[in-house]
Design a protein around this motif. Structure first.
Motif, short mmCIF file in Angstrom:
data_model
loop_
_atom_site.label_atom_id
_atom_site.label_comp_id
_atom_site.label_asym_id
_atom_site.label_seq_id
_atom_site.Cartn_x
_atom_site.Cartn_y
_atom_site.Cartn_z
N PRO A 374 0.82 -1.22 0.00
CA PRO A 374 0.00 0.00 0.00
C PRO A 374 0.85 1.26 0.00
O PRO A 374 1.91 1.30 0.61
N GLY A 375 0.36 2.28 -0.67
CA GLY A 375 1.01 3.58 -0.61
C GLY A 375 2.41 3.62 -1.16
O GLY A 375 3.21 4.47 -0.77
N ASP A 391 5.04 -1.16 2.46
CA ASP A 391 4.17 0.02 2.55
C ASP A 391 4.92 1.35 2.51
O ASP A 391 5.95 1.51 3.15
N ASN A 392 4.37 2.28 1.80
CA ASN A 392 4.80 3.69 1.79
C ASN A 392 6.21 3.91 1.25
O ASN A 392 6.74 5.01 1.37
N ALA A 393 6.79 2.86 0.66
CA ALA A 393 8.15 3.04 0.16
C ALA A 393 8.11 3.77 -1.18
O ALA A 393 7.07 3.91 -1.81
N ALA A 394 9.30 4.25 -1.60
CA ALA A 394 9.40 4.95 -2.88
C ALA A 394 10.58 4.42 -3.67
O ALA A 394 11.67 4.27 -3.12
N VAL A 395 10.35 4.10 -4.95
CA VAL A 395 11.42 3.65 -5.86
C VAL A 395 11.42 4.60 -7.04
O VAL A 395 10.47 4.65 -7.81
N LEU A 396 12.49 5.39 -7.16
CA LEU A 396 12.51 6.46 -8.16
C LEU A 396 13.80 6.39 -8.95
O LEU A 396 14.89 6.40 -8.38
#
Lengths: 472, 363
Positions: A374-375, A391-396
């Motif tokens: 999620p998120g 959850d809530n992680a970011a891969v950029l």
């Protein structure tokens, strides 16, 4: 037949006649000419030409710049736009008229490409696939020349040659059309590059009227032309005869040099340039073809960039995804009622599970059995098989390797690639440059940890933040 | 009783927060810093408070008028035309401080602790000396003024300012109580109380020290502001635990979480330890907050991660953003989605839409 005039014999002859009639086809092959029985394209005598393609896949020692990803699988098989790099070459070739065989030439072990080629055989049943292994370093054209007998089997009229470290829209039918129109020995596909980056490429001086390649120089130090070789060529079947001539000439020069130098005792045995069996496509063959006015140049329409370094896979991924989106390809995922929020061109493997509150894209490939919690935010990235993102992680601007794990509020972030050239250097004067963040296979990023602009080798556990590092 | 609070000037070390609000009015644990001190002084029986300031902001006058009415006390501004140092302001406020025989407190406006004003007063009256200095223990005394006493007494022998060699680890906590007779020693000119006045009183054997129990911090800069907040919250957990969010609440992680009643917290958050959230703040879903201060009206959007940072009034932090490294956002600062900010001091009314990876000032 003798049975015709006599009533008694008529009754006996009819079954025989019928038997002969039905059995006749079995005996025909013995009597008919071969050309009637075999499919037309295999014939030398029919006017419609058959085409083949050779893809140079290199070998394990060559793709060091593709580490750490090449530690898990060879560069040509790494997925961009959801498919192995050379699949895009193969797909484009499959759309070329009468393309009957694709031959991979390289240094890898035989078993490496077998599963992939098996799948290609199923996907493209009208094409034959083969892998031919080189055992000694013969140069970019040496292998091609070495296997000329196998390549020439069936007498193909035109032979494509493609490099594997490229990402392209592959307008191969247009390339072939111009090649056949001009009727020269070969046609090189070129693309326009910035003047300031021209020295990174093989440069071709092109006559706009005749489309003749007037001159070819590999990585010139001064400005020669802003047309770069794309690593896509098509040759007439006479190319092997030409290459043989080039090799003979070199052998003569080599002997001549040897004769002169041995007089002074300064001859070096293993000097690469003097190896008679090595044939470099660019320096030895293309240069000579241009000089002999035997080389045409075709300007590529669409996109092109190199995929030499691991980081280049991300912009290549973006280009292929955008192409698939523009073509209306079914592999591209759209936003759905129960699915995550999708922006732009995104590939999500059917077996991946992505939470509806995640936000994905643009330019993201998510591979098999990936779990996205999620998120989660994923942007401009390649997420390989069996990765779990919590959850809530970011891969950029990143590549997350197979089986890796990213914890809650974890952040894996690289720097967006804006240059059209291959991302050449990892460090400059000992300082890590900002680039795509790459996690190798089985890397664990703990909850809340931030990995930025770093390259992480496989099987590492990361419990603290890392910035601009190469982590072994 | 009377008290003098040394407020000083523009509070430049606490910028960008003090670009919008004078330092004494910056909220510390959801209450203006000066109010913490005023409340404690009122509790100890102080009825006259003088604020020694280098300039007099109108907004401060208005707020302090309200406190006057609320507590029924008198608050006066003593405005220094010329900076008078740490002792000069006492002379300037002579009329109020020396109006009767009762002792008066002097405190530095940046200091936070448990303010043991009553105990200090009792102790001071019991020894009958001219001054009592609050002393606290630190690990690294060389940045401070170390207090050296006569052995086995509370009587101060001397001060050593920023000692090069170790002489002791009890330092001047910046809180004093004096008898009005001290005013005879101070002239109306720039004077340092530590360098010029204290040594003379100590020589006369009239200066004593009182041990501070509990935490102590000078919160005049962001790094210490955050540390001070954590210390204050730990103290609150012992003295008045009902003011903090109970550990049983699902988003609380590690305790010491102070949330204003009007703030809203989303689902799936992980907040704490050591977090204060101001009035009308909005925290979205899946937000992780640690060791940070959210001022009034701030908005932390979904999935963001904030640590070691101060988010100024009405600022917003975008979705999936990450703040770390003593980042301070001034008033009305907006961090875009997915942005990483590390140790940036961002001036008011700015938007950040690109990563700030190295500490620095964003103007």
């Amino acid at each position: 037949m003798a049975a015709e005039g006599h009533k008694e014999k008529d009754i006996n002859a009819l079954p025989l006649l019928l038997i002969c009639f039905f059995l006749a086809p079995l005996f025909l092959p013995i009597f008919s000419s071969q050309s009637l029985q075999r499919p037309i394209s295999h014939s030398q005598h029919i006017s419609q030409a058959m085409n083949k393609a050779v893809i140079l896949v290199g070998g394990p020692s060559r793709a060091t710049r593709f580490r750490p990803l090449s530690m898990h699988l060879p560069q040509p098989l790494f997925p961009v736009g959801g498919k192995p790099i050379i699949w895009h070459q193969i797909k484009a070739l499959s759309e070329v008229r009468d393309l009957k065989e694709i031959i991979l030439i390289g240094f890898f072990e035989d078993f490496i490409f077998r599963p992939f080629l098996g799948k290609c055989q199923e996907e493209f049943p009208t094409i034959t696939f083969k892998y031919l292994r080189e055992y000694s370093q013969l140069g970019t054209a040496g292998g091609f020349f070495h296997f000329r007998d196998q390549i020439m089997r069936g007498a193909p009229k035109n032979i494509f040659m493609l490099y594997t470290d490229i990402c392209c829209s592959f307008p191969l039918s247009e390339l072939l059309a111009q090649h056949e129109r001009h009727g020269r020995l070969g046609t090189i596909m070129v693309t326009k590059v910035e003047r300031s980056s021209a020295h990174l490429y093989g440069c071709v001086v092109v006559d706009k009227e005749t489309k003749l390649a007037a001159h070819y120089v590999e990585k010139p130090e001064t400005y020669v032309s802003d047309m770069a070789s794309t690593g896509v060529f098509v040759f007439d079947q006479d190319i092997f005869r030409f290459m043989a001539q080039v090799m003979d000439k070199r052998a003569d020069e080599f002997e001549h040099q040897r004769a002169n130098e041995s007089a002074y005792g300064r001859f070096e045995e293993n000097d690469e340039d003097h190896d008679v069996n090595r044939l470099r496509l660019e320096q030895d063959v293309l240069r000579q073809m241009a000089a002999d006015k035997k080389l045409s140049a075709y300007l590529c329409t669409g996109f092109w960039r190199q995929i030499k370094s691991a980081a280049s896979a991300v912009p290549a991924n973006a280009l292929y995804l955008q192409k698939a989106l523009a073509d209306g390809d079914s592999s591209i995922t759209a936003t759905s009622a129960n699915g995550p929020e999708i922006t732009g061109a995104v590939f999500i493997h059917p077996s991946a599970q992505v939470h509806p509150t995640a936000r994905i894209g643009p330019n993201v490939s998510i591979h098999a059995r990936v779990v996205v919690g999620p998120g989660v935010r994923i942007n401009d990235s390649i997420v390989l098989d069996n990765v779990h993102v919590k959850d809530n992680a970011a891969v950029l601007h990143a590549i997350v390797g197979w089986d890796s794990r990213i914890g809650m509020w974890g952040r894996v972030e690289g720097t967006r690639v804006t240059s059209p050239d291959d991302i050449d250097e990892v460090t400059h004067s000992g300082v890590k440059l900002n680039s795509i963040c790459i996690l190798g296979e089985d890397v664990q990023v703990k909850d809340e940890v931030f990995i930025r602009n770093s390259i992480v080798l496989p099987h590492k556990d990361l419990a603290g933040n890392k910035h601009n590092e190469i982590i072994m | 009783m009377k008290a003098l609070i040394l407020v000083g000037g523009f509070g430049t070390r606490l910028r960008p927060l003090t670009l919008t609000v004078p330092k004494p009015l910056v909220d510390f644990a959801n209450k203006p810093m000066i109010l913490h001190q005023i409340e404690a002084l009122v509790q100890a029986g102080v009825t006259d408070i003088v604020l020694a300031v280098n300039y007099k902001p109108e907004v401060m006058v208005a707020v302090l008028k309200k406190y006057e009415e609320k507590f029924g006390i008198t608050i006066t501004f003593s405005v220094e035309e010329v900076p008078l140092g740490t002792a000069g302001p006492l002379a300037l406020a002579r009329d109020i401080l020396g109006k009767d025989d009762s002792p008066f407190f002097v405190l530095n406006a940046d200091v936070t602790c448990e303010y043991p004003f009553e105990k200090m007063r009792d102790f001071h009256l019991s020894h009958g000396g001219e001054g009592t200095i609050l002393a606290t223990t630190v690990d690294e005394p060389s940045n401070y003024g170390v207090v050296v006493v006569h052995p086995n007494t509370t009587m101060i022998d001397r001060f050593v300012e920023k000692p090069v060699e170790y002489v002791g680890n009890r330092i001047n906590a910046g809180i004093y109580i004096f008898s009005p007779s001290i005013l005879n020693r101070i002239e109306l000119r720039p004077t340092s109380i530590e360098k010029e006045i204290f040594p003379r009183i100590a020589k006369d054997r009239l200066l004593h020290t009182f041990d501070l129990e509990g935490y102590w911090m000078d919160v005049g800069q962001p790094k210490d502001f955050l540390t001070g907040t954590s210390l204050y919250l730990s103290s609150l957990a012992k003295r008045k635990p009902e003011m903090l969010v109970p550990a049983s609440v699902d988003f609380v992680n590690g305790g010491n979480v102070l949330v204003h009643p009007t703030a809203k917290i989303g689902k799936g958050c992980k907040i704490g330890p050591n977090v204060t959230i101001g009035a009308n703040a909005i925290v979205g879903d899946g937000v992780c907050l640690q060791r940070c201060v959210l001022m009034d009206g701030t908005h932390i959007k979904d999935h963001a991660w904030v640590k070691n940072s101060i988010v100024g009034w009405h600022s917003s932090v975008g979705r999936w953003a990450r703040l770390d490294g003593i980042t301070v956002l001034g008033d009305d600062v907006h961090i875009a989605d997915e942005i990483y900010v590390n140790g940036a001091s961002v001036l008011p009314h700015k938007s950040i839409s690109a990563n700030v990876c190295e500490p620095g000032i964003v103007m």
